[in-house]
Design a protein around this motif. Structure first.
Motif, PDB file in Angstrom:
ATOM      1  N   CYS A  46       0.754  -0.853   0.279  1.00 39.85           N
ATOM      2  CA  CYS A  46      -0.398   0.112   0.671  1.00 39.85           C
ATOM      3  C   CYS A  46       0.880   0.973   0.073  1.00 39.85           C
ATOM      4  N   LYS A  47       1.877   1.288   0.780  1.00 39.90           N
ATOM      5  CA  LYS A  47       3.277   2.030   1.024  1.00 39.90           C
ATOM      6  C   LYS A  47       3.272   2.401  -0.606  1.00 39.90           C
ATOM      7  N   SER A  48       3.972   1.372  -1.245  1.00 40.31           N
ATOM      8  CA  SER A  48       4.352   1.814  -2.592  1.00 40.31           C
ATOM      9  C   SER A  48       3.470   2.444  -3.574  1.00 40.31           C
ATOM     10  N   VAL A  49       2.192   1.844  -4.150  1.00 38.64           N
ATOM     11  CA  VAL A  49       1.259   2.372  -4.083  1.00 38.64           C
ATOM     12  C   VAL A  49       1.018   3.835  -4.083  1.00 38.64           C
ATOM     13  N   LEU A  50       0.413   4.077  -2.725  1.00 40.38           N
ATOM     14  CA  LEU A  50       0.885   5.452  -2.490  1.00 40.38           C
ATOM     15  C   LEU A  50       1.774   6.349  -2.737  1.00 40.38           C
ATOM     16  N   GLU A  51       2.384   5.827  -3.069  1.00 35.90           N
ATOM     17  CA  GLU A  51       4.109   6.957  -3.412  1.00 35.90           C
ATOM     18  C   GLU A  51       3.569   6.579  -4.416  1.00 35.90           C
ATOM     19  N   ALA A  52       3.351   6.026  -5.622  1.00 37.45           N
ATOM     20  CA  ALA A  52       3.511   6.306  -7.220  1.00 37.45           C
ATOM     21  C   ALA A  52       2.358   6.424  -7.136  1.00 37.45           C
ATOM     22  N   ILE A  53       0.713   7.321  -6.265  1.00 37.85           N
ATOM     23  CA  ILE A  53      -0.217   7.580  -6.571  1.00 37.85           C
ATOM     24  C   ILE A  53       0.637   9.459  -6.411  1.00 37.85           C
ATOM     25  N   ARG A  54       1.235   9.372  -5.358  1.00 41.71           N
ATOM     26  CA  ARG A  54       1.684  11.284  -5.430  1.00 41.71           C
ATOM     27  C   ARG A  54       2.719  11.428  -6.197  1.00 41.71           C
ATOM     28  N   LEU A  56       2.362  11.112  -9.179  1.00 38.14           N
ATOM     29  CA  LEU A  56       0.816  11.074 -10.621  1.00 38.14           C
ATOM     30  C   LEU A  56       0.976  12.762  -9.941  1.00 38.14           C
ATOM     31  N   ASP A  57       0.415  12.918  -8.591  1.00 35.65           N
ATOM     32  CA  ASP A  57      -0.444  14.236  -8.127  1.00 35.65           C
ATOM     33  C   ASP A  57       0.649  15.162  -8.326  1.00 35.65           C
ATOM     34  N   GLU A  58       2.340  14.819  -8.324  1.00 39.76           N
ATOM     35  CA  GLU A  58       2.928  16.018  -7.984  1.00 39.76           C
ATOM     36  C   GLU A  58       3.662  16.392  -9.841  1.00 39.76           C
ATOM     37  N   ALA A  59       3.300  15.243 -10.406  1.00 41.24           N
ATOM     38  CA  ALA A  59       3.911  15.937 -11.756  1.00 41.24           C
ATOM     39  C   ALA A  59       3.518  16.872 -12.843  1.00 41.24           C
ATOM     40  N   PRO A  60       4.100  17.665 -12.964  1.00 41.59           N
ATOM     41  CA  PRO A  60       3.287  18.629 -14.076  1.00 41.59           C
ATOM     42  C   PRO A  60       2.428  18.315 -15.206  1.00 41.59           C
ATOM     43  N   PHE A  61       1.113  19.012 -15.119  1.00 40.26           N
ATOM     44  CA  PHE A  61       0.097  18.454 -15.991  1.00 40.26           C
ATOM     45  C   PHE A  61       1.138  18.100 -17.759  1.00 40.26           C
ATOM     46  N   ARG A  73       0.685   0.648 -12.710  1.00 42.79           N
ATOM     47  CA  ARG A  73       0.222  -0.703 -12.849  1.00 42.79           C
ATOM     48  C   ARG A  73       1.022  -1.926 -12.447  1.00 42.79           C
ATOM     49  N   ARG A  74       2.457  -1.786 -12.026  1.00 44.44           N
ATOM     50  CA  ARG A  74       3.088  -2.663 -12.190  1.00 44.44           C
ATOM     51  C   ARG A  74       2.984  -3.056 -10.111  1.00 44.44           C
ATOM     52  N   GLU A  75       2.213  -1.804  -9.751  1.00 43.10           N
ATOM     53  CA  GLU A  75       1.988  -2.068  -7.751  1.00 43.10           C
ATOM     54  C   GLU A  75       1.000  -2.114  -8.200  1.00 43.10           C
ATOM     55  N   PHE A  76      -0.232  -2.172  -8.942  1.00 46.93           N
ATOM     56  CA  PHE A  76      -1.140  -3.110  -8.764  1.00 46.93           C
ATOM     57  C   PHE A  76      -1.961  -4.097  -9.271  1.00 46.93           C
ATOM     58  N   LYS A  77      -0.695  -4.767  -9.948  1.00 41.88           N
ATOM     59  CA  LYS A  77      -0.734  -6.017 -10.413  1.00 41.88           C
ATOM     60  C   LYS A  77      -0.341  -7.038  -9.177  1.00 41.88           C
ATOM     61  N   PHE A  78       0.487  -5.888  -8.692  1.00 38.01           N
ATOM     62  CA  PHE A  78       1.714  -7.138  -7.435  1.00 38.01           C
ATOM     63  C   PHE A  78      -0.046  -7.078  -5.973  1.00 38.01           C
ATOM     64  N   LEU A  79      -0.714  -6.310  -5.868  1.00 35.29           N
ATOM     65  CA  LEU A  79      -0.990  -6.334  -5.514  1.00 35.29           C
ATOM     66  C   LEU A  79      -2.993  -7.163  -5.457  1.00 35.29           C
ATOM     67  N   GLY A  80      -2.711  -7.432  -7.415  1.00 33.68           N
ATOM     68  CA  GLY A  80      -3.649  -8.629  -7.712  1.00 33.68           C
ATOM     69  C   GLY A  80      -3.268  -9.253  -7.387  1.00 33.68           C
TER      70      GLY A  80
END
Length: 86
Positions: A46-54, A56-61, A73-80
């Motif tokens: 979950c920490k890894s997913v949240l880091e990847a989302i962070r 994405l949030d911080e990336a310029p438009f 996608r890799r993190e979601f696959k692992f969660l699966g």
């Protein structure tokens, strides 16, 4: 398992059992220890997913987010793969 993860597993084990893990067979619950390990694995995932989302949030438009998307996608696959972690 990294030392930090092992320490975290031991902390959770203590909370679950109200005792330290023993060093000899029979001094500790294998089932409770395995459950503590599962908790730490899910927590780390979950920490890894949240880091990847962070990221994405911080990336310029106008940023190329291809790597961020691949990471998510890799993190979601692992969660699966954690299904059935009961």
């Amino acid at each position: 398992m990294p030392k930090q993860d092992s320490k975290r597993v031991d902390e959770i084990y203590k909370k679950l059992t109200k005792q330290n893990r023993g060093t000899r067979p029979g001094e500790w619950s294998i089932e409770r220890h395995a459950f503590a390990q599962k908790i730490v694995h899910v927590e780390d995932a979950c920490k890894s997913v949240l880091e990847a989302i962070r990221k994405l949030d911080e990336a310029p438009f106008d940023a190329d987010i291809g790597q961020i998307e691949r990471d998510l996608r890799r993190e979601f696959k692992f969660l699966g793969t954690l299904e059935g972690y009961d």
